[in-house]
Motif scaffolding. Structure first.
Motif, short mmCIF file in Angstrom:
data_model
loop_
_atom_site.label_atom_id
_atom_site.label_comp_id
_atom_site.label_asym_id
_atom_site.label_seq_id
_atom_site.Cartn_x
_atom_site.Cartn_y
_atom_site.Cartn_z
N LYS A 238 -14.49 29.25 -12.96
CA LYS A 238 -13.78 28.60 -14.07
C LYS A 238 -12.32 28.98 -14.04
O LYS A 238 -11.97 30.15 -13.84
CB LYS A 238 -14.41 29.01 -15.41
N THR A 239 -11.48 27.99 -14.25
CA THR A 239 -10.05 28.23 -14.16
C THR A 239 -9.31 27.30 -15.09
O THR A 239 -9.91 26.45 -15.76
CB THR A 239 -9.58 28.03 -12.72
N ARG A 240 -8.00 27.43 -15.14
CA ARG A 240 -7.19 26.55 -15.97
C ARG A 240 -7.00 25.19 -15.30
O ARG A 240 -7.17 25.04 -14.10
CB ARG A 240 -5.83 27.19 -16.26
N PHE A 241 -6.63 24.24 -16.11
CA PHE A 241 -6.41 22.88 -15.63
C PHE A 241 -5.08 22.84 -14.88
O PHE A 241 -4.03 22.54 -15.43
CB PHE A 241 -6.39 21.91 -16.81
N SER A 242 -5.12 23.17 -13.58
CA SER A 242 -3.90 23.23 -12.78
C SER A 242 -4.26 23.26 -11.31
O SER A 242 -5.39 23.60 -10.92
CB SER A 242 -3.09 24.49 -13.12
N ALA A 243 -3.29 22.92 -10.46
CA ALA A 243 -3.49 23.04 -9.01
C ALA A 243 -3.65 24.50 -8.63
O ALA A 243 -4.42 24.85 -7.72
CB ALA A 243 -2.32 22.40 -8.28
N GLU A 244 -2.93 25.38 -9.30
CA GLU A 244 -3.06 26.82 -9.04
C GLU A 244 -4.50 27.27 -9.25
O GLU A 244 -5.02 28.12 -8.51
CB GLU A 244 -2.12 27.60 -9.94
N GLY A 245 -5.17 26.69 -10.22
CA GLY A 245 -6.57 27.02 -10.46
C GLY A 245 -7.44 26.68 -9.27
O GLY A 245 -8.38 27.42 -8.93
N GLY A 246 -7.16 25.55 -8.62
CA GLY A 246 -7.91 25.18 -7.42
C GLY A 246 -7.66 26.13 -6.28
O GLY A 246 -8.58 26.47 -5.51
N ARG A 247 -6.42 26.61 -6.14
CA ARG A 247 -6.11 27.58 -5.08
C ARG A 247 -6.85 28.89 -5.30
O ARG A 247 -7.42 29.46 -4.37
CB ARG A 247 -4.59 27.80 -5.03
N LEU A 248 -6.88 29.34 -6.55
CA LEU A 248 -7.60 30.58 -6.87
C LEU A 248 -9.10 30.41 -6.64
O LEU A 248 -9.78 31.34 -6.19
CB LEU A 248 -7.33 30.96 -8.33
N ALA A 249 -9.62 29.24 -6.94
CA ALA A 249 -11.05 28.99 -6.75
C ALA A 249 -11.44 29.10 -5.29
O ALA A 249 -12.46 29.73 -4.95
CB ALA A 249 -11.42 27.62 -7.30
N LEU A 250 -10.66 28.50 -4.41
CA LEU A 250 -11.00 28.57 -2.99
C LEU A 250 -10.92 30.00 -2.48
O LEU A 250 -11.76 30.44 -1.68
CB LEU A 250 -10.09 27.65 -2.17
N GLN A 251 -9.94 30.74 -2.92
CA GLN A 251 -9.85 32.15 -2.54
C GLN A 251 -11.11 32.91 -2.98
O GLN A 251 -11.65 33.73 -2.24
CB GLN A 251 -8.61 32.79 -3.17
N HIS A 252 -11.59 32.62 -4.17
CA HIS A 252 -12.80 33.25 -4.68
C HIS A 252 -14.01 32.87 -3.83
O HIS A 252 -14.83 33.74 -3.47
CB HIS A 252 -13.04 32.83 -6.13
N PHE A 253 -14.14 31.60 -3.49
CA PHE A 253 -15.29 31.15 -2.70
C PHE A 253 -15.27 31.77 -1.31
O PHE A 253 -16.33 32.10 -0.75
CB PHE A 253 -15.31 29.63 -2.60
N VAL A 270 -7.23 20.03 -9.96
CA VAL A 270 -7.84 21.24 -9.40
C VAL A 270 -8.22 21.01 -7.94
O VAL A 270 -8.03 21.88 -7.09
CB VAL A 270 -9.06 21.66 -10.24
N ALA A 271 -8.76 19.83 -7.64
CA ALA A 271 -9.11 19.49 -6.26
C ALA A 271 -7.88 19.54 -5.36
O ALA A 271 -7.94 19.99 -4.21
CB ALA A 271 -9.75 18.11 -6.19
N LEU A 272 -6.73 19.10 -5.87
CA LEU A 272 -5.49 19.15 -5.10
C LEU A 272 -5.15 20.58 -4.73
O LEU A 272 -4.73 20.86 -3.59
CB LEU A 272 -4.36 18.53 -5.92
N GLY A 273 -5.33 21.51 -5.66
CA GLY A 273 -5.06 22.91 -5.37
C GLY A 273 -5.96 23.46 -4.27
O GLY A 273 -5.53 24.25 -3.43
N VAL A 274 -7.23 23.04 -4.27
CA VAL A 274 -8.16 23.47 -3.22
C VAL A 274 -7.65 23.00 -1.86
O VAL A 274 -7.62 23.77 -0.89
CB VAL A 274 -9.57 22.90 -3.47
N ILE A 275 -7.22 21.75 -1.80
CA ILE A 275 -6.73 21.19 -0.53
C ILE A 275 -5.47 21.92 -0.07
O ILE A 275 -5.34 22.26 1.12
CB ILE A 275 -6.48 19.68 -0.69
N GLU A 276 -4.57 22.17 -0.98
CA GLU A 276 -3.32 22.85 -0.61
C GLU A 276 -3.60 24.26 -0.10
O GLU A 276 -2.97 24.71 0.87
CB GLU A 276 -2.38 22.89 -1.81
N GLU A 277 -4.53 24.96 -0.70
CA GLU A 277 -4.86 26.31 -0.25
C GLU A 277 -5.57 26.28 1.09
O GLU A 277 -5.31 27.12 1.97
CB GLU A 277 -5.73 27.01 -1.29
N ALA A 278 -6.45 25.31 1.29
CA ALA A 278 -7.13 25.17 2.58
C ALA A 278 -6.13 24.88 3.69
O ALA A 278 -6.24 25.43 4.79
CB ALA A 278 -8.17 24.05 2.49
N GLN A 279 -5.17 24.04 3.41
CA GLN A 279 -4.14 23.74 4.40
C GLN A 279 -3.31 24.98 4.72
O GLN A 279 -2.97 25.24 5.87
CB GLN A 279 -3.26 22.60 3.90
#
Length: 359
Positions: A238-253, A270-279
């Motif tokens: 669970k995270t805040r409504f932000s791209a940063e939240g998606g980046r933190l989620a991927l790091q956690h996973f 949030v999905a955008l943040g996941v993609i940016e962190e994966a890249q």
């Protein structure tokens, strides 16, 4: 009296002064009574189409339109609709308001926006004195404020419609978020790898408790359980409504396991943040990391984000139509209009191992 109230805006020069043209002259030009012209101006449904067309043609030929201020006095209306919503400067609510305005503007209604923003501001709307309750009708977005009042009724005798929320005592237009979660589960579990979900925290001090994000997660978990693929708590972030939240989620996973990851993000941002962190981590999008968003924001197409699209503008339009019907006298039982999310596949989820998914 009507010829004074329904003054038309164009004037005709008579030499030493300008004379206002009245509704009588429009009626005479169209070959109808002044009552018929008044009903056409007010978009009354009792006017026959051919008669309405003749009156409108007469007004166009003369180049006249009703005086809006006089129209409001004559009709006993403000010709304004209040829209209470959590925020203004977000893509979802911008699109929602556009849908509402598209319908209401055709009937010459103005919108008055009342953002809630904070719990303190929310308390201001718990009294009947606020201007939000003084217009001709009220649309409430994303939160059932009525449940805070005795009997579940807002402190107004004006028509009320809820959108992106449900109320048993008022007309409601909503998205089936739980269904969206089920679709996400059925889609993602067709891929190899672990299943993960990203929820969005609901901050009561910023607005209110919106159950939409939680319902998406619930639908996702229920469907996985039905297929004997329970979702471990550590696979939900669970995270805040932000791209940063998606980046933190991927790091956690990544701390919980290894690719491939199949991730359901309950919001496109949030999905955008996941993609940016994966890249950033040089992971392969669509293979090492698959992510499915939710909302169907217009920019997701350029980003290649698979998403569950909610027809936001259509929801706003339907809510406005229901409100107009109530303001015109509809007295039926509360109506509930349900919309379903639509799966859009793009490169962020790669390609399924078998046939194209059909929900």
């Amino acid at each position: 009296m009507l010829d004074c109230i329904w003054k038309l805006t164009r004037s005709v020069s008579t030499g030493c002064h300008e004379e206002k043209i009245t509704i009588h002259e429009v009626a005479k030009h169209a070959g109808v009574g002044i009552g018929t012209v008044s009903r056409v101006i007010n978009n009354h449904p009792s006017v026959r189409p051919e008669t309405r067309a003749r009156v409108l043609a007469a007004m166009e030929a003369l180049g006249y339109t009703p005086n809006p201020h006089a129209r409001r006095i004559a009709g006993g209306r403000s010709y304004t609709v209040s829209v209470m919503l959590p925020f203004i400067a977000t893509e979802f609510y911008t699109r929602l308001v556009e849908g509402i305005e598209r319908v209401l503007s055709e009937q010459r209604y103005d919108l008055a926006l009342f953002p809630i923003l904070t719990k303190r501001r929310l308390e201001r709307f718990l009294t009947s004195h606020t201007l939000a309750y003084q217009t001709d009708g009220l649309i409430v977005a994303s939160y059932n404020l009525a449940e805070l009042f005795p009997g579940g009724h807002l402190p107004t005798d004006r028509p009320v419609v809820f959108v992106d929320a449900q109320s048993p005592r008022h007309d409601s237009v909503y998205l089936d978020n739980r269904l969206g979660g089920r679709i996400a589960a059925e889609y993602l579990m067709r891929f190899p790898g672990g299943l993960y979900a990203i929820g969005v925290e609901e901050e009561l001090d910023q607005a209110f408790k919106n159950t939409g994000f939680a319902e998406r997660i619930q639908g996702f978990q229920e469907t996985l359980a039905q297929h004997n693929r329970p979702l471990p708590p550590r696979h939900v972030f669970k995270t805040r409504f932000s791209a940063e939240g998606g980046r933190l989620a991927l790091q956690h996973f990544l701390r919980q396991g290894s690719p491939p990851f199949n991730i359901f993000a309950t919001a496109d941002l949030v999905a955008l943040g996941v993609i940016e962190e994966a890249q950033r981590l040089k992971l392969n999008i669509g293979q090492d990391v698959r992510v499915l968003g939710f909302d169907g924001q217009p920019w997701t197409e350029a980003k290649g984000i698979s998403t569950l699209m909610q027809p936001v503008e259509a929801m706003g339009e339907r809510a406005a139509t229901l409100l107009l019907e109530r303001m015109e006298g509809h007295k039926g039982r509360p109506r509930s209009v349900r919309f379903e999310p639509i799966l859009i596949e793009r490169t962020s989820t790669g390609y399924p191992p078998d046939a194209v998914y059909v929900p």
